[in-house]
Design an enzyme around this catalytic site. Structure first.
Site, PDB file in Angstrom:
ATOM      1  N   HIS A  81       1.092  -1.370  -0.136  1.00 53.79           N
ATOM      2  CA  HIS A  81      -0.212  -0.317  -0.339  1.00 53.79           C
ATOM      3  C   HIS A  81       0.176   1.048  -0.733  1.00 53.79           C
ATOM      4  CE1 HIS A  81      -3.991  -1.275   0.135  1.00 53.79           C
ATOM      5  NE2 HIS A  81      -3.641  -2.852   1.351  1.00 53.79           N
ATOM      6  N   ASP A  82       2.615   0.822   0.455  1.00 56.05           N
ATOM      7  CA  ASP A  82       2.732   2.510   0.613  1.00 56.05           C
ATOM      8  C   ASP A  82       3.442   2.402  -0.663  1.00 56.05           C
ATOM      9  OD1 ASP A  82       1.608   3.241   3.437  1.00 56.05           O
ATOM     10  OD2 ASP A  82       3.875   2.964   3.840  1.00 56.05           O
TER      11      ASP A  82
ATOM     12  N   VAL B  83       1.936   1.592  -5.439  1.00 54.03           N
ATOM     13  CA  VAL B  83       0.575   2.068  -5.578  1.00 54.03           C
ATOM     14  C   VAL B  83       1.258   3.219  -6.348  1.00 54.03           C
ATOM     15  CG1 VAL B  83      -1.225   2.995  -4.764  1.00 54.03           C
ATOM     16  CG2 VAL B  83      -1.337   1.259  -3.972  1.00 54.03           C
TER      17      VAL B  83
END
Length: 74
Positions: free
Chosen positions: A66-67, A70
């Site tokens: 997610h960090d 993306v």
């Protein structure tokens, strides 16, 4: 100016600047000068944490996804 107006202005300014700050890239040697042992330190901490909670590895992979993976195309 009320706090709500200031918050709206702040959000508009930040929203206008987001496209200009989206070209950031990760650098594997970022801590080369300030903390040359960072990779071995992180490896050891992750190894110790995973011994006490095996689910932590999956949580770290999800956090990294997610960090870091993306990408926003504008």
């Amino acid at each position: 100016m009320s706090p709500i107006h200031l918050a709206v202005v702040f959000c508009v300014v930040i929203g206008a600047l987001v496209p200009y700050s989206s070209d950031a890239q990760l650098d594997n040697s970022f801590y080369k000068d300030t903390c040359p042992n960072v990779h071995s330190i992180v490896r050891e901490v992750v190894r110790n944490v995973s011994k006490s909670d095996p689910r932590m590895l999956g949580s770290l992979i999800r956090l990294h996804f997610h960090d870091c993976f993306v990408q926003v195309c504008l």
